[in-house]
Design an enzyme around this catalytic site. Structure first.
Site, mmCIF file in Angstrom:
data_model
loop_
_atom_site.group_PDB
_atom_site.id
_atom_site.type_symbol
_atom_site.label_atom_id
_atom_site.label_comp_id
_atom_site.label_asym_id
_atom_site.label_seq_id
_atom_site.Cartn_x
_atom_site.Cartn_y
_atom_site.Cartn_z
ATOM 1 N N CYS A 1 -5.257 16.203 -19.599
ATOM 2 C CA CYS A 1 -4.905 15.616 -20.919
ATOM 3 C C CYS A 1 -4.153 14.296 -20.776
ATOM 4 O O CYS A 1 -3.878 13.621 -21.755
ATOM 5 C CB CYS A 1 -4.052 16.618 -21.722
ATOM 6 S SG CYS A 1 -2.371 16.802 -21.085
ATOM 7 N N ASN B 1 4.194 -7.069 13.140
ATOM 8 C CA ASN B 1 3.670 -5.738 13.453
ATOM 9 C C ASN B 1 4.150 -5.360 14.849
ATOM 10 O O ASN B 1 4.314 -6.230 15.698
ATOM 11 C CB ASN B 1 2.129 -5.774 13.412
ATOM 12 C CG ASN B 1 1.540 -4.371 13.314
ATOM 13 O OD1 ASN B 1 1.932 -3.503 14.082
ATOM 14 N ND2 ASN B 1 0.654 -4.157 12.377
ATOM 15 N N ASP C 1 6.304 4.532 -1.569
ATOM 16 C CA ASP C 1 7.695 4.995 -1.401
ATOM 17 C C ASP C 1 8.721 4.258 -2.267
ATOM 18 O O ASP C 1 9.897 4.630 -2.289
ATOM 19 C CB ASP C 1 8.099 4.904 0.083
ATOM 20 C CG ASP C 1 7.929 3.485 0.667
ATOM 21 O OD1 ASP C 1 7.586 3.381 1.861
ATOM 22 O OD2 ASP C 1 8.120 2.499 -0.081
ATOM 23 N N GLN D 1 0.844 -1.198 0.000
ATOM 24 C CA GLN D 1 0.000 0.000 0.000
ATOM 25 C C GLN D 1 0.872 1.238 0.000
ATOM 26 O O GLN D 1 0.380 2.351 -0.017
ATOM 27 C CB GLN D 1 -0.901 0.031 1.250
ATOM 28 C CG GLN D 1 -2.002 -0.984 1.197
ATOM 29 C CD GLN D 1 -2.914 -0.892 2.417
ATOM 30 O OE1 GLN D 1 -4.035 -1.286 2.351
ATOM 31 N NE2 GLN D 1 -2.445 -0.368 3.525
ATOM 32 N N SER E 1 -2.003 -1.969 9.637
ATOM 33 C CA SER E 1 -2.963 -1.971 10.766
ATOM 34 C C SER E 1 -4.201 -2.777 10.393
ATOM 35 O O SER E 1 -5.061 -3.027 11.229
ATOM 36 C CB SER E 1 -3.380 -0.523 11.095
ATOM 37 O OG SER E 1 -3.999 0.050 9.940
ATOM 38 N N HIS F 1 -1.503 1.491 -4.181
ATOM 39 C CA HIS F 1 -1.791 2.936 -4.087
ATOM 40 C C HIS F 1 -0.882 3.750 -4.997
ATOM 41 O O HIS F 1 -0.775 4.962 -4.852
ATOM 42 C CB HIS F 1 -1.655 3.406 -2.625
ATOM 43 C CG HIS F 1 -2.736 2.860 -1.758
ATOM 44 N ND1 HIS F 1 -2.770 2.998 -0.397
ATOM 45 C CD2 HIS F 1 -3.831 2.144 -2.068
ATOM 46 C CE1 HIS F 1 -3.840 2.400 0.099
ATOM 47 N NE2 HIS F 1 -4.494 1.862 -0.895
ATOM 48 N N GLY G 1 3.557 -4.679 8.847
ATOM 49 C CA GLY G 1 3.348 -3.243 9.067
ATOM 50 C C GLY G 1 2.060 -2.700 8.517
ATOM 51 O O GLY G 1 2.013 -1.574 8.019
HETATM 52 N N1 APR Z 1 7.559 -2.477 12.517
HETATM 53 C C1 APR Z 1 6.379 -3.173 12.487
HETATM 54 N N2 APR Z 1 5.156 -2.576 12.476
HETATM 55 C C2 APR Z 1 5.139 -1.222 12.510
HETATM 56 C C3 APR Z 1 6.311 -0.433 12.546
HETATM 57 C C4 APR Z 1 7.555 -1.121 12.560
HETATM 58 N N3 APR Z 1 8.729 -0.470 12.603
HETATM 59 N N4 APR Z 1 5.945 0.882 12.569
HETATM 60 C C5 APR Z 1 4.593 0.913 12.559
HETATM 61 N N5 APR Z 1 4.104 -0.344 12.523
HETATM 62 C C6 APR Z 1 2.696 -0.775 12.466
HETATM 63 C C7 APR Z 1 1.734 0.091 13.255
HETATM 64 O O1 APR Z 1 1.602 -0.396 14.573
HETATM 65 C C8 APR Z 1 0.431 -0.109 12.473
HETATM 66 O O2 APR Z 1 -0.248 -1.279 12.901
HETATM 67 O O3 APR Z 1 2.306 -0.655 11.109
HETATM 68 C C9 APR Z 1 0.920 -0.345 11.037
HETATM 69 C C10 APR Z 1 0.740 0.887 10.180
HETATM 70 O O4 APR Z 1 -0.649 1.067 10.057
HETATM 71 P P1 APR Z 1 -1.204 2.331 9.234
HETATM 72 O O5 APR Z 1 -0.470 3.551 9.633
HETATM 73 O O6 APR Z 1 -2.718 2.295 9.350
HETATM 74 O O7 APR Z 1 -0.790 2.033 7.734
HETATM 75 P P2 APR Z 1 -1.463 0.959 6.746
HETATM 76 O O8 APR Z 1 -1.992 -0.212 7.460
HETATM 77 O O9 APR Z 1 -0.501 0.764 5.651
HETATM 78 O O10 APR Z 1 -2.745 1.733 6.153
HETATM 79 C C11 APR Z 1 -2.426 2.915 5.533
HETATM 80 O O11 APR Z 1 -4.555 3.743 5.046
HETATM 81 O O12 APR Z 1 -4.898 5.956 5.380
HETATM 82 C C12 APR Z 1 -4.870 4.956 4.394
HETATM 83 O O13 APR Z 1 -4.330 5.145 2.122
HETATM 84 C C13 APR Z 1 -3.801 5.282 3.394
HETATM 85 O O14 APR Z 1 -2.197 3.655 2.444
HETATM 86 C C14 APR Z 1 -2.732 4.252 3.614
HETATM 87 C C15 APR Z 1 -3.393 3.223 4.454
HETATM 88 ZN ZN ZN Z 2 -2.365 18.448 -19.659
#
Ligand code: APR
Ligand code: ZN
Length: 251
Positions: free
Chosen positions: A136, A221, A105, A102, A197, A125, A195
């Protein structure tokens, strides 16, 4: 992180030759890119339902570009971490057959994923480096467009708004990419969720699909998720550290 759980997860990975990895924003926080919902995450700074909203963008791209310009600096300075590198290594070993992310980067590609065995990387994404004119359709690379010294960039061909090819709230996911990604999950015999949620779709449907097809499921996670019961193993901690431990036991 318990040694026995690392050993159990390594055992599953050693016995799997069709692993699909699904990564969320949490895999990149150790590379300096904030995730969305953790403390200090993007939601705590920007209301994504405004700054990241497609319909707001169509009226006025400025709120989006204000947020995007700050995030681009973090994206440009980020380096792949041990988790991204381990996933690329598992591809080289013939184990990982697809990466679904998702994240926009491109750290998986920069870590080498897709290079060793030409596996697909499904960017649900999109990626931040590719831009297009929404009027265009003219395509641009990020470095060809001045996004900092203007309120927002416009197309040099038709003066339409230029937008990165990332999915904003209100936009639908690229169906072809999504279907191919979900098919890869169905065919896999092991799913590693890193990683995420699991609060947004389609992330939260992936473990269910894997379960239905009888795959082994490993969650990595640093906090528990609402779907932990679906996993065969939950490795709680930082993805970079966990993958470092796992790779010591994978042959
Ligand atoms: N190692 C393991 N897990 C981690 C770490 C880490 N270093 N850092 C953060 N996390 C966990 C957090 O605890 C959380 O459960 O990664 C998860 C990140 O969750 P979100 O921030 O909700 O990201 P994600 O699940 O990718 O959903 C993001 O939601 O807002 C929309 O479009 C947006 O793509 C985005 C998506
Ligand atoms: Zn254009």
């Amino acid at each position: 992180m318990s040694e026995s759980k690392i050993n159990e997860a390594a055992e599953i990975i050693n016995n799997s030759e069709n692993i699909v990895v699904f990564s969320g924003a949490g895999i990149s926080t150790e590379s300096g890119i904030p995730d969305f919902r953790s403390e200090g995450g993007i939601w705590s700074k920007y209301d994504l339902s405004y700054h990241g909203n497609y319909y707001v963008f169509l009226e006025n791209p400025k709120p989006f570009w204000t947020m995007h310009n700050e995030l681009t600096d973090q994206l440009e300075n980020a380096e792949p971490n041990e988790a991204h590198k381990s996933i690329a290594e598992l591809e080289k070993m013939g184990k990982v057959k697809a990466v679904i992310t998702q994240n926009v980067d491109m750290l998986h590609q920069r870590a080498g994923s897709g290079k060793y065995k030409n596996i697909p990387i499904y960017e649900l994404h999109g990626s931040y480096k590719k831009l297009e004119c929404i009027k265009c359709g003219k395509e641009y690379e990020l470095d060809e467009v001045d996004t900092k010294n203007v309120e927002y960039p416009v197309c040099d061909k038709c003066s339409g708004f230029i937008k990165p090819k990332v999915i904003l709230f209100g936009e639908s996911l690229p169906l072809g990419v999504l279907n191919a990604a979900l098919n890869a999950v169905r065919k896999a015999n092991c799913l590693i969720m890193v990683g995420s949620s699991l609060l947004v779709s389609p992330a939260n449907s992936v473990p269910l699909i894997a379960k239905e097809s009888g795959s082994k499921i490993i969650f990595i996670n640093n906090e528990s998720t609402i779907m932990d019961d679906l996993a065969d193993i939950v490795l709680q901690g930082k993805a970079g550290e966990i993958f470092t431990e796992l790779m010591k036991k994978i042959k």
